[in-house]
Write an enzyme that holds these catalytic residues in place. Sequence first.
Site, PDB file in Angstrom:
ATOM      1  N   LYS A 111      42.383  58.625  41.470  1.00 43.62           N
ATOM      2  CA  LYS A 111      43.633  57.487  41.944  1.00 43.62           C
ATOM      3  C   LYS A 111      44.844  58.235  42.017  1.00 43.62           C
ATOM      4  CE  LYS A 111      41.467  53.389  39.812  1.00 43.62           C
ATOM      5  NZ  LYS A 111      41.382  52.277  39.065  1.00 43.62           N
ATOM      6  N   LYS A 194      31.724  55.048  45.643  1.00 43.66           N
ATOM      7  CA  LYS A 194      31.282  53.690  45.129  1.00 43.66           C
ATOM      8  C   LYS A 194      32.330  52.687  45.433  1.00 43.66           C
ATOM      9  CE  LYS A 194      34.391  53.149  41.348  1.00 43.66           C
ATOM     10  NZ  LYS A 194      34.722  52.062  40.289  1.00 43.66           N
ATOM     11  N   LYS A 197      37.128  47.865  43.785  1.00 41.64           N
ATOM     12  CA  LYS A 197      37.988  46.800  44.407  1.00 41.64           C
ATOM     13  C   LYS A 197      39.545  47.017  44.767  1.00 41.64           C
ATOM     14  CE  LYS A 197      37.756  44.803  39.715  1.00 41.64           C
ATOM     15  NZ  LYS A 197      38.565  45.399  39.034  1.00 41.64           N
TER      16      LYS A 197
HETATM   17  N1  AQP Z   1      30.341  50.545  42.700  1.00 37.89           N
HETATM   18  C1  AQP Z   1      30.274  50.001  41.388  1.00 37.89           C
HETATM   19  N2  AQP Z   1      28.927  50.105  40.998  1.00 37.89           N
HETATM   20  C2  AQP Z   1      28.524  49.737  39.884  1.00 37.89           C
HETATM   21  N3  AQP Z   1      29.143  49.363  38.936  1.00 37.89           N
HETATM   22  C3  AQP Z   1      30.677  49.379  39.102  1.00 37.89           C
HETATM   23  N4  AQP Z   1      31.653  48.950  38.404  1.00 37.89           N
HETATM   24  C4  AQP Z   1      32.945  49.075  39.139  1.00 37.89           C
HETATM   25  N5  AQP Z   1      32.618  49.591  40.415  1.00 37.89           N
HETATM   26  C5  AQP Z   1      31.081  49.865  40.405  1.00 37.89           C
HETATM   27  C6  AQP Z   1      31.798  48.441  37.216  1.00 37.89           C
HETATM   28  O1  AQP Z   1      32.490  47.180  37.026  1.00 37.89           O
HETATM   29  C7  AQP Z   1      33.261  47.166  35.781  1.00 37.89           C
HETATM   30  C8  AQP Z   1      34.643  46.823  36.021  1.00 37.89           C
HETATM   31  O2  AQP Z   1      35.275  47.769  36.358  1.00 37.89           O
HETATM   32  P1  AQP Z   1      36.574  48.091  37.091  1.00 37.89           P
HETATM   33  O3  AQP Z   1      37.634  46.678  36.670  1.00 37.89           O
HETATM   34  O4  AQP Z   1      37.218  49.244  36.766  1.00 37.89           O
HETATM   35  O5  AQP Z   1      36.281  47.681  38.470  1.00 37.89           O
HETATM   36  P2  AQP Z   1      36.710  48.635  39.957  1.00 37.89           P
HETATM   37  O6  AQP Z   1      36.012  48.054  41.008  1.00 37.89           O
HETATM   38  O7  AQP Z   1      36.169  49.985  39.353  1.00 37.89           O
HETATM   39  O8  AQP Z   1      38.127  48.562  39.934  1.00 37.89           O
HETATM   40  P3  AQP Z   1      39.216  49.460  40.400  1.00 37.89           P
HETATM   41  O9  AQP Z   1      40.675  48.719  40.183  1.00 37.89           O
HETATM   42  O10 AQP Z   1      38.823  49.453  42.089  1.00 37.89           O
HETATM   43  O11 AQP Z   1      38.965  50.836  39.881  1.00 37.89           O
HETATM   44  P4  AQP Z   1      38.425  52.053  40.844  1.00 37.89           P
HETATM   45  O12 AQP Z   1      39.647  52.218  41.814  1.00 37.89           O
HETATM   46  O13 AQP Z   1      38.328  53.020  39.694  1.00 37.89           O
HETATM   47  O14 AQP Z   1      37.092  51.678  41.473  1.00 37.89           O
HETATM   48  C9  AQP Z   1      32.966  48.423  35.093  1.00 37.89           C
HETATM   49  O15 AQP Z   1      31.897  48.364  34.099  1.00 37.89           O
HETATM   50  C10 AQP Z   1      32.668  49.344  36.146  1.00 37.89           C
HETATM   51  O16 AQP Z   1      31.904  50.301  35.561  1.00 37.89           O
END
Ligand code: AQP
Length: 327
Positions: A111, A194, A197
């Site tokens: 990030k 991955k 969001k």
């Molecule tokens: N791609 C994914 N596949 C499987 N599980 C996922 N999670 C997130 N992305 C995947 C899981 O969702 C839960 C909430 O995680 P989060 O709030 O960190 O969601 P995010 O989409 O990862 O959010 P951000 O803000 O976009 O963070 P980054 O940029 O790090 O991806 C968790 O249990 C997570 O494992």
Amino acid sequence: MARVFSGIQPSGDLHLGNLLGALVNWERMQHEHDSVFCVVDLHALTLLQDAETLRSQTIELAQLLLAVGIDPEKSILFVQSHVPQHPQLAWLMECTVSYGELSRMTAFKDKSNRDGTKFVSAGLFTYPALQAADILLYDTDFVPVGDDQRQHVEITRDIAERFNSRFGETFVVPEHFIPPAGARVMDLQRPDRKMSKSEGESPGTVFVLEDPKKIEKKFKRAVTDSESEVRYDIEAKPGVSSLLDILGAVTGEDPESLASKYEQYGPLKTDTAEAVIEMLRPIQARFAELKEDPAETARLLKVGADKAEPIASEVLARAKHNIGLLS
Ligand code: AQP
């Protein structure tokens, strides 16, 4: 009964990765475990947020959790900033984790190096300490998360073990629960990354509230490769394998056996889109009802915080006493 805890950030629109990697397991596990689920708004602050957007995304995410089936009668559902013990324990965690350990967190590296990142907050660096506090405050046994959170649960375990060995038995050392299917849902346009969001609107991300027609289009345009053989091989065929993973996670079938049912990419894409749309249909309908009454959602979240706080407060008091703070 074993205790389950997990959280999700209100940092953008909920996507298929969140649903398959985490939320479907939250829903399942609440029937067998003492479950605590949290909208982690303080974590969202690690990246710059617009205040009004953050407020509306927090309520909307809670409504989505309810729409997915989190039952406030069975689980404790609340917003992190409503329970002040989270940031309080986080300071003790920050003093128990090392700079070196935090520097090795891949989420921080990713990030802070993203294109266009002008400001890297100290919170982005230290947030694993807050996440450890979130988990440890509830004497958690299992943390259902996607594969990307494996390292954060590991560091939580290290912090808990270090604290226990320095100051005496204080915390339950939690284990992660990572699902066999859907643990890492990949971006449909960049299958080496991955779905995420905080990336915002993107042709590679399927949102839980997205219009079925758009979802169909996104799957149709999903990146595959120049061959035509349908085979489950993550290294050589990441795009096709990712579609098989999604279809497997939604239908409960094994991705490798699913591969043998297809001779061409087209039908695999169509079937995957259809399975996803069908899975999302009742969630979207329930969300539309809940959206009509944000005051009721806010009330449910307050009830959840009132149930969470006594548990968190007991664990915080234990930690403060053991570390040597006056009560
Ligand atoms: N791609 C994914 N596949 C499987 N599980 C996922 N999670 C997130 N992305 C995947 C899981 O969702 C839960 C909430 O995680 P989060 O709030 O960190 O969601 P995010 O989409 O990862 O959010 P951000 O803000 O976009 O963070 P980054 O940029 O790090 O991806 C968790 O249990 C997570 O494992």
